[in-house]
Every structure is written in structure tokens, then in C-alpha cells.
Design a protein around this motif. Structure first.
Motif, PDB file in Angstrom:
ATOM      1  N   VAL A   1       0.616  -0.805   0.133  1.00  0.00           N
ATOM      2  CA  VAL A   1       0.482  -0.115  -0.043  1.00  0.00           C
ATOM      3  C   VAL A   1       1.224   1.003   0.155  1.00  0.00           C
ATOM      4  CG1 VAL A   1      -2.095  -1.241   1.198  1.00  0.00           C
ATOM      5  CG2 VAL A   1       0.083   0.202   2.459  1.00  0.00           C
ATOM      6  N   GLY A   2       2.212   1.091  -0.657  1.00  0.00           N
ATOM      7  CA  GLY A   2       3.157   2.441  -0.900  1.00  0.00           C
ATOM      8  C   GLY A   2       3.826   1.977  -1.806  1.00  0.00           C
ATOM      9  N   ASN A   3       4.492   2.970  -2.341  1.00  0.00           N
ATOM     10  CA  ASN A   3       5.372   2.729  -3.032  1.00  0.00           C
ATOM     11  C   ASN A   3       7.399   2.694  -2.498  1.00  0.00           C
ATOM     12  OD1 ASN A   3       4.093   2.607  -5.648  1.00  0.00           O
ATOM     13  ND2 ASN A   3       3.894   5.319  -5.021  1.00  0.00           N
ATOM     14  N   ILE A   4       7.731   1.684  -2.871  1.00  0.00           N
ATOM     15  CA  ILE A   4       9.616   1.821  -2.383  1.00  0.00           C
ATOM     16  C   ILE A   4      10.768   1.164  -3.503  1.00  0.00           C
ATOM     17  CG2 ILE A   4       9.360  -0.574  -1.062  1.00  0.00           C
ATOM     18  CD1 ILE A   4      12.100   1.498   0.598  1.00  0.00           C
ATOM     19  N   THR A   5      11.693   1.950  -3.839  1.00  0.00           N
ATOM     20  CA  THR A   5      13.161   1.523  -4.367  1.00  0.00           C
ATOM     21  C   THR A   5      14.298   1.516  -4.307  1.00  0.00           C
ATOM     22  OG1 THR A   5      11.711   2.549  -7.035  1.00  0.00           O
ATOM     23  CG2 THR A   5      13.898   1.711  -6.909  1.00  0.00           C
ATOM     24  N   THR A   6      14.272   0.101  -4.228  1.00  0.00           N
ATOM     25  CA  THR A   6      15.980   0.265  -3.008  1.00  0.00           C
ATOM     26  C   THR A   6      16.541  -0.106  -4.151  1.00  0.00           C
ATOM     27  OG1 THR A   6      15.073  -2.687  -3.223  1.00  0.00           O
ATOM     28  CG2 THR A   6      14.305  -0.768  -1.405  1.00  0.00           C
ATOM     29  N   GLY A   7      18.148   0.590  -3.825  1.00  0.00           N
ATOM     30  CA  GLY A   7      19.153  -0.493  -4.341  1.00  0.00           C
ATOM     31  C   GLY A   7      20.488  -1.384  -3.971  1.00  0.00           C
ATOM     32  N   ALA A   8      21.302  -1.656  -3.997  1.00  0.00           N
ATOM     33  CA  ALA A   8      22.255  -2.473  -3.691  1.00  0.00           C
ATOM     34  C   ALA A   8      22.504  -3.321  -2.829  1.00  0.00           C
ATOM     35  CB  ALA A   8      23.623  -2.481  -4.506  1.00  0.00           C
ATOM     36  N   THR A   9      21.792  -1.820  -1.666  1.00  0.00           N
ATOM     37  CA  THR A   9      22.268  -2.513  -0.139  1.00  0.00           C
ATOM     38  C   THR A   9      20.937  -1.571   0.520  1.00  0.00           C
ATOM     39  OG1 THR A   9      23.862  -0.619  -0.286  1.00  0.00           O
ATOM     40  CG2 THR A   9      24.903  -2.276   0.081  1.00  0.00           C
ATOM     41  N   VAL A  10      20.229  -2.231   1.742  1.00  0.00           N
ATOM     42  CA  VAL A  10      18.985  -1.534   2.343  1.00  0.00           C
ATOM     43  C   VAL A  10      19.867  -1.098   3.872  1.00  0.00           C
ATOM     44  CG1 VAL A  10      17.761  -2.615   0.635  1.00  0.00           C
ATOM     45  CG2 VAL A  10      18.484  -3.834   2.409  1.00  0.00           C
ATOM     46  N   THR A  11      18.649  -0.178   4.470  1.00  0.00           N
ATOM     47  CA  THR A  11      19.032   0.029   5.442  1.00  0.00           C
ATOM     48  C   THR A  11      17.851  -0.098   6.530  1.00  0.00           C
ATOM     49  OG1 THR A  11      18.342   2.215   5.357  1.00  0.00           O
ATOM     50  CG2 THR A  11      20.608   1.258   5.405  1.00  0.00           C
ATOM     51  N   GLU A  12      16.986   0.046   7.661  1.00  0.00           N
ATOM     52  CA  GLU A  12      16.223  -0.388   8.520  1.00  0.00           C
ATOM     53  C   GLU A  12      15.037   0.406   8.008  1.00  0.00           C
ATOM     54  OE1 GLU A  12      13.393  -1.235  11.082  1.00  0.00           O
ATOM     55  OE2 GLU A  12      15.482  -2.442  10.957  1.00  0.00           O
ATOM     56  N   VAL A  13      15.490   1.748   7.338  1.00  0.00           N
ATOM     57  CA  VAL A  13      14.965   2.736   6.826  1.00  0.00           C
ATOM     58  C   VAL A  13      13.898   2.410   5.473  1.00  0.00           C
ATOM     59  CG1 VAL A  13      15.879   4.768   7.830  1.00  0.00           C
ATOM     60  CG2 VAL A  13      16.174   4.311   5.447  1.00  0.00           C
ATOM     61  N   ASP A  14      14.383   2.098   4.782  1.00  0.00           N
ATOM     62  CA  ASP A  14      13.729   0.593   3.616  1.00  0.00           C
ATOM     63  C   ASP A  14      12.827   0.099   4.060  1.00  0.00           C
ATOM     64  OD1 ASP A  14      15.421   2.210   1.467  1.00  0.00           O
ATOM     65  OD2 ASP A  14      17.149   0.749   2.846  1.00  0.00           O
ATOM     66  N   ARG A  15      11.581   0.319   3.825  1.00  0.00           N
ATOM     67  CA  ARG A  15      10.050  -0.016   4.768  1.00  0.00           C
ATOM     68  C   ARG A  15       9.454  -0.234   3.665  1.00  0.00           C
ATOM     69  NH1 ARG A  15      11.856  -2.314   9.729  1.00  0.00           N
ATOM     70  NH2 ARG A  15       9.569  -2.247  10.799  1.00  0.00           N
ATOM     71  N   VAL A  16       8.006  -1.119   3.699  1.00  0.00           N
ATOM     72  CA  VAL A  16       6.656  -0.355   2.801  1.00  0.00           C
ATOM     73  C   VAL A  16       6.028  -1.136   3.485  1.00  0.00           C
ATOM     74  CG1 VAL A  16       7.170  -2.367   1.222  1.00  0.00           C
ATOM     75  CG2 VAL A  16       5.660  -1.284   0.788  1.00  0.00           C
ATOM     76  N   LYS A  17       4.715  -0.062   3.678  1.00  0.00           N
ATOM     77  CA  LYS A  17       4.042  -0.788   4.474  1.00  0.00           C
ATOM     78  C   LYS A  17       2.769  -2.153   3.433  1.00  0.00           C
ATOM     79  CE  LYS A  17       1.333   2.145   6.947  1.00  0.00           C
ATOM     80  NZ  LYS A  17       0.204   3.136   7.400  1.00  0.00           N
ATOM     81  N   ILE A  18       1.954  -3.171   4.787  1.00  0.00           N
ATOM     82  CA  ILE A  18       1.015  -4.210   3.329  1.00  0.00           C
ATOM     83  C   ILE A  18       0.357  -4.269   3.774  1.00  0.00           C
ATOM     84  CG2 ILE A  18       3.662  -5.070   2.098  1.00  0.00           C
ATOM     85  CD1 ILE A  18       3.480  -7.564   3.722  1.00  0.00           C
ATOM     86  N   ASP A  19      -0.853  -4.902   3.613  1.00  0.00           N
ATOM     87  CA  ASP A  19      -2.346  -5.147   4.302  1.00  0.00           C
ATOM     88  C   ASP A  19      -1.913  -6.757   4.684  1.00  0.00           C
ATOM     89  OD1 ASP A  19      -4.545  -6.808   4.210  1.00  0.00           O
ATOM     90  OD2 ASP A  19      -5.424  -6.121   2.858  1.00  0.00           O
ATOM     91  N   VAL A  20      -1.577  -7.500   5.094  1.00  0.00           N
ATOM     92  CA  VAL A  20      -0.983  -8.784   5.562  1.00  0.00           C
ATOM     93  C   VAL A  20      -2.805  -9.877   6.050  1.00  0.00           C
ATOM     94  CG1 VAL A  20       0.597  -8.106   6.091  1.00  0.00           C
ATOM     95  CG2 VAL A  20      -0.830  -8.608   7.711  1.00  0.00           C
TER      96      VAL A  20
END
Length: 148
Positions: free
Chosen positions: A59-78
Motif C-alpha cells: 500500500v506504498g511505493n519503494i525502490t531500493t538500491g544494492a544495499t538497504v538500511t532500516e529505513v527501507d520499509r513498505v506498508k503491506i496488507d497482510v
């Protein structure tokens, strides 16, 4: 831009259950993408996702690079009871669904928000109603990760 998968309701009247989750490296997740859990992080789902790997719908957008950090998060409906309207891949032999198709499990198409009507092998998109409008139908997403 075409609408991706979007929430229609649920089979039991429950609301979406939103969870913010970490995302794997090198992912392009857009609102309405089905995501899987891989190494405890979200990745874009592919056709024939293995049983117990589907995590939810972004329910959001995100593009991650070759490395990720704790801020690389997305909201999902589970919520495993959530029903989503998905686009239908009409480029193949089967171009529409009928009431007799309700209950059939279809696979994903070329992206993480389109049902491939020609592919029922490894399918995890259960047709629950035929159309929200032409070119779309309502699906329950199976093969879900157990939500605690």
C-alpha cells in the motif's frame, strides 16, 4: 497510469491489516504489488510463488538500491481474507472469466498485479467474483505467510 491491484473488501467483513515491513535490496515495489517474504524482507512476487511465501499487497511505493538500511520499509496488507481487484492478462488464449471460473487458482502475469488467465499451474490468485469492471476481477490471494 493503469490501476494496479486495489482493495475491494474482505470475505469475512474484516478490514485490511497493515504492517510495515523491511524490503530486500534491488526491489521496485509499487502500490498494489503483491509481495513475498524472502529472507524476512519483502520482495516483488513472481508467478508461482511458493506456498507460505506471499506476505501481502503493498500500500506504498519503494525502490531500493544494492544495499538497504532500516529505513527501507513498505506498508503491506497482510489480512488473508482481503479481496483485491486485479487486472486480467487478456493477451493469451483465455481473455475473460465467467461464473464457472469462480474458485479457480490463477498465477500472476508478467507483473505483480495482473492475473494470467492462461496459467493455473502454481496459481495462488483465487477468483472470487468475475468483474469489478471490464478487464478486472476479484481475487483472494493464497499461499500466505502465517501472520502472528
Amino acid at each position: 497510469m493503469a490501476k494496479r491491484a486495489y482493495y475491494i473488501g474482505s470475505l469475512d467483513g474484516s478490514a485490511p491489516i497493515y504492517k510495515e515491513v523491511p524490503v530486500n535490496a534491488s526491489q521496485v515495489i509499487v502500490h498494489g504489488s503483491i509481495v513475498v517474504k524472502a529472507t524476512n524482507k519483502a520482495s516483488v512476487a513472481a508467478a508461482a510463488a511458493a506456498a507460505g511465501t506471499v506476505w501481502g499487497v503493498a500500500v506504498g511505493n519503494i525502490t531500493t538500491g544494492a544495499t538497504v538500511t532500516e529505513v527501507d520499509r513498505v506498508k503491506i496488507d497482510v489480512n488473508p481474507m482481503s479481496v483485491y481487484s486485479l487486472m486480467l492478462n487478456t493477451a493469451g488464449t483465455k481473455t475473460s472469466v465467467t461464473k464457472s471460473d469462480v474458485g479457480v487458482l490463477y498465477d500472476l502475469g508478467a507483473n505483480a498485479w495482473t492475473a494470467n488467465l492462461d496459467d493455473t499451474t502454481g496459481g495462488y490468485l483465487e477468483l472470487v467474483d468475475t468483474q469489478t469492471y471490464p478487464g478486472r476481477a476479484k481475487f483472494l490471494i493464497k499461499n500466505r505467510v502465517q501472520v502472528v
